[in-house]
Scaffold this active site. Structure first.
Site, PDB file in Angstrom:
ATOM      1  N   HIS A   1       0.818  -1.204   0.000  1.00  0.00           N
ATOM      2  CA  HIS A   1       0.000   0.000   0.000  1.00  0.00           C
ATOM      3  C   HIS A   1       0.853   1.255   0.000  1.00  0.00           C
ATOM      4  O   HIS A   1       1.019   1.907   1.000  1.00  0.00           O
ATOM      5  CB  HIS A   1      -0.894  -0.030   1.239  1.00  0.00           C
TER       6      HIS A   1
ATOM      7  N   THR B   1       8.009   5.693  -8.132  1.00  0.00           N
ATOM      8  CA  THR B   1       9.473   5.628  -8.091  1.00  0.00           C
ATOM      9  C   THR B   1      10.027   5.069  -9.386  1.00  0.00           C
ATOM     10  O   THR B   1      11.006   5.557  -9.921  1.00  0.00           O
ATOM     11  CB  THR B   1       9.905   4.743  -6.930  1.00  0.00           C
TER      12      THR B   1
ATOM     13  N   TYR C   1       4.053   9.034 -22.781  1.00  0.00           N
ATOM     14  CA  TYR C   1       3.554   8.438 -21.542  1.00  0.00           C
ATOM     15  C   TYR C   1       3.310   6.943 -21.735  1.00  0.00           C
ATOM     16  O   TYR C   1       3.639   6.131 -20.873  1.00  0.00           O
ATOM     17  CB  TYR C   1       2.248   9.123 -21.120  1.00  0.00           C
TER      18      TYR C   1
ATOM     19  N   ASN D   1       1.968  -2.125 -18.093  1.00  0.00           N
ATOM     20  CA  ASN D   1       0.642  -1.899 -18.649  1.00  0.00           C
ATOM     21  C   ASN D   1       0.587  -0.562 -19.376  1.00  0.00           C
ATOM     22  O   ASN D   1       0.850   0.459 -18.776  1.00  0.00           O
ATOM     23  CB  ASN D   1      -0.386  -1.882 -17.516  1.00  0.00           C
TER      24      ASN D   1
ATOM     25  N   CYS E   1      10.740  15.997 -16.843  1.00  0.00           N
ATOM     26  CA  CYS E   1       9.386  15.776 -17.341  1.00  0.00           C
ATOM     27  C   CYS E   1       9.172  16.510 -18.658  1.00  0.00           C
ATOM     28  O   CYS E   1       8.243  16.220 -19.387  1.00  0.00           O
ATOM     29  CB  CYS E   1       8.370  16.235 -16.306  1.00  0.00           C
ATOM     30  N   HIS E   2      10.042  17.440 -18.975  1.00  0.00           N
ATOM     31  CA  HIS E   2       9.865  18.177 -20.233  1.00  0.00           C
ATOM     32  C   HIS E   2      10.164  17.290 -21.436  1.00  0.00           C
ATOM     33  O   HIS E   2       9.840  17.604 -22.552  1.00  0.00           O
ATOM     34  CB  HIS E   2      10.755  19.412 -20.217  1.00  0.00           C
TER      35      HIS E   2
ATOM     36  N   GLU F   1      17.633  21.265 -26.125  1.00  0.00           N
ATOM     37  CA  GLU F   1      18.148  19.903 -26.317  1.00  0.00           C
ATOM     38  C   GLU F   1      18.381  19.629 -27.798  1.00  0.00           C
ATOM     39  O   GLU F   1      18.987  18.623 -28.166  1.00  0.00           O
ATOM     40  CB  GLU F   1      17.131  18.909 -25.762  1.00  0.00           C
TER      41      GLU F   1
END
Length: 115
Positions: free
Chosen positions: A8, A18, A35, A44, A66-67, A95
């Site tokens: 949990h 993580t 994603y 999944n 996250c970019h 980048e």
DNA sequence: GGCGTGACTTATA
DNA sequence: ATATAAGCCACGC
């Protein structure tokens, strides 16, 4: 024995969050990932929603690029957390990533299928 | 412990 | 091409 049903949360080893951070942290510079791609690594493809949530609550936007994460179309999030998709656009441009449209990135060239 | 929401994806019409 | 439905996990109430 761990018959505690499921770990949990609070269990980094089992916590998807993580894992997501770890994968995102391994995205090479100059490349972007979707994603769904990350979700597939988790086991999944439907976990894509969790990936989005993970980045939303991401504790270290600096440690977690996250970019470099975009949706299936290669488009940026409209409700990006940095302060707007424009921030992400700037970062990706640095980048070396080019944009087909202000919100869309060229996945054909920068889509990392080797992740 | 249930219900709704979310930076998503896939399938079907 | 758009619209709708279902699916997964974590968080807040």
């Amino acid at each position: 024995m761990p018959s505690t049903s499921k770990n949990h949360t609070k269990t980094p080893e089992r916590n998807l969050f993580t894992r997501i951070y770890k994968i995102v942290d391994q995205i090479p510079a100059g490349k972007v990932v979707t994603y769904g791609q990350i979700a597939r690594k988790l086991g999944n493809p439907r976990l894509a929603q969790v990936v989005g949530w993970a980045l939303h609550v991401n504790p270290s936007p600096i440690k977690t690029p996250c970019h470099r994460v975009v949706n299936r179309e290669g488009k940026l999030a409209e409700n990006f957390g940095f302060g707007g998709w424009e921030t992400q656009q700037e970062l990706l441009k640095k980048e070396g990533i080019t944009f087909e449209t202000p919100h869309k990135v060229d996945l054909k060239k920068f889509g990392t299928s080797e992740l």
